[in-house]
Design a protein around this motif. Structure first.
Motif, PDB file in Angstrom:
ATOM      1  N   GLU A  34       0.839  -1.194   0.000  1.00 16.03           N
ATOM      2  CA  GLU A  34       0.000   0.000   0.000  1.00 16.03           C
ATOM      3  C   GLU A  34       0.874   1.244   0.000  1.00 16.03           C
ATOM      4  O   GLU A  34       2.023   1.238   0.450  1.00 16.03           O
ATOM      5  CB  GLU A  34      -0.918   0.026   1.228  1.00 16.03           C
ATOM      6  N   ARG A  36       0.200   5.180   1.311  1.00 19.74           N
ATOM      7  CA  ARG A  36      -0.704   6.111   1.992  1.00 19.74           C
ATOM      8  C   ARG A  36      -0.261   7.539   1.684  1.00 19.74           C
ATOM      9  O   ARG A  36       0.908   7.875   1.837  1.00 19.74           O
ATOM     10  CB  ARG A  36      -0.691   5.885   3.506  1.00 19.74           C
ATOM     11  N   PRO A  92      -5.724   6.171   0.998  1.00 18.49           N
ATOM     12  CA  PRO A  92      -5.005   4.889   0.916  1.00 18.49           C
ATOM     13  C   PRO A  92      -5.086   4.295  -0.488  1.00 18.49           C
ATOM     14  O   PRO A  92      -6.168   4.195  -1.078  1.00 18.49           O
ATOM     15  CB  PRO A  92      -5.765   4.010   1.922  1.00 18.49           C
ATOM     16  N   ILE A 133      -3.901   0.855  -2.722  1.00 14.51           N
ATOM     17  CA  ILE A 133      -3.453  -0.533  -2.600  1.00 14.51           C
ATOM     18  C   ILE A 133      -2.853  -0.993  -3.921  1.00 14.51           C
ATOM     19  O   ILE A 133      -3.467  -0.830  -4.990  1.00 14.51           O
ATOM     20  CB  ILE A 133      -4.618  -1.460  -2.194  1.00 14.51           C
ATOM     21  N   ALA A 144      -1.154   1.357  -8.026  1.00 10.23           N
ATOM     22  CA  ALA A 144      -1.939   1.226  -6.805  1.00 10.23           C
ATOM     23  C   ALA A 144      -3.279   1.918  -7.016  1.00 10.23           C
ATOM     24  O   ALA A 144      -3.360   2.960  -7.660  1.00 10.23           O
ATOM     25  CB  ALA A 144      -1.199   1.842  -5.624  1.00 10.23           C
ATOM     26  N   VAL A 154      -4.764  -3.179   5.637  1.00  8.24           N
ATOM     27  CA  VAL A 154      -4.713  -1.836   5.076  1.00  8.24           C
ATOM     28  C   VAL A 154      -5.892  -1.076   5.669  1.00  8.24           C
ATOM     29  O   VAL A 154      -7.042  -1.450   5.453  1.00  8.24           O
ATOM     30  CB  VAL A 154      -4.824  -1.867   3.540  1.00  8.24           C
TER      31      VAL A 154
END
Length: 293
Positions: free
Chosen positions: A136, A138, A151, A153, A161, A188
């Motif tokens: 992940e 952030r 967030p 992923i 992501a 996550v």
């Protein structure tokens, strides 16, 4: 399971000479985030569905991360423990913008800034710079009203992501530093869960604000290897050289949190008895004080 040492990846290159020198995100056809242009942070638009839309950094399994202009990687003297994950951190400031030094609190970053933290696991912690899997990334994006957490992923192909406000639980496996295979469920967090650590309220009747935790002078007052062109420099000093930090005194005059690198390399026995109190306080500061303050 004992704590796995957090090892900085010295292979990460900091591209600090301009957009042409590094570029940003996007699929370049090789299964990696490739260069396409300068950083894009549009505070008036909805958050992009894909991390690559920001053009903050590139990623390739063979060469690691490379950062766009005004995206500066950094590390902490004492890091927050996050379920054994290793992390790559960086700060982006818009063109012409400058952060302000704060002696005790986080640096005051201007509107449009982004704090970036990518969590990843190596296949084998005994060789932490090989066979990496990004989990992940952030983002904390500074708007006029507050910091907005986002967030992202990473997909299975490690191409990009994807924005995931609801979070995810992902099964992971790795070999730890003792050579034992470990299996875990990595969480996550949901977007709203970022407030569990980053929220601050001066009084029961005052508004809740999101604050930065690691980007404090005492945590980043240390050297970082910026690659062949720049070499190893103090992080606060480097931000000043780039015109991205104002009001900071000489790093030697700024208190620094305990440097955990000897502990990561050799275990707790590396702490001299006279330094034990400082090491413990620094660990509690970064891991606990954001709630127990």
């Amino acid at each position: 399971m004992r704590r796995t040492p957090r090892v900085a990846l010295l292979l990460f290159a900091a591209c600090l000479v301009g957009p042409a020198g590094c570029g940003g995100g996007g699929d370049d056809g090789t299964g990696t985030m490739g260069p396409v242009g300068p950083v894009v942070v549009d505070l008036d638009a909805p958050p992009p569905d894909r991390l690559s839309a920001y053009h903050l950094f590139t990623w390739a399994p063979t060469t690691g991360f490379a950062f766009n202009a005004r995206v500066v990687p950094y590390d902490l003297n004492t890091a927050l423990f996050s379920d054994y994950a290793l992390k790559q951190r960086a700060i982006y400031l818009p063109d012409g913008a400058t952060a302000s030094f704060q002696p005790d609190e986080a640096l005051d970053l201007p509107v449009g800034s982004v704090v970036i933290k990518t969590f990843y696991f190596p296949a084998d912690f005994r060789v932490p710079d090989e066979n990496l899997t990004l989990i992940e990334t952030r983002l904390l994006v500074r708007h006029a009203d507050d910091w907005h957490p986002l967030p992202y992923i990473w997909d299975a192909a490690q191409d990009d992501a994807v924005l995931a406000p609801a979070g995810e639980v992902r099964a992971i496996s790795f070999i730890d530093s003792a050579g034992t295979t470990q299996h875990a469920n990595y969480l996550v967090p949901q977007r709203n869960e970022c407030q569990n650590c980053h929220a601050e309220q001066d009084s029961p009747t005052s508004p809740v604000e999101l604050v930065l935790l690691g980007v404090k002078a005492r945590h980043i007052n240390r050297a970082y290897d910026y690659g062949a062109e720049v070499g190893s420099r103090n992080q606060l000093e480097r931000l000043g050289e780039l015109g991205m930090l104002s009001g900071a005194p000489a790093p030697a005059t700024i208190p620094a949190a305990y440097d955990f690198r000897p502990i990561e390399a050799s275990g707790p026995g590396a702490v001299a008895p006279a330094e034990l109190d400082a090491a413990a306080r620094s660990y509690l500061d970064i891991n606990c004080a954001h709630c127990h303050n």
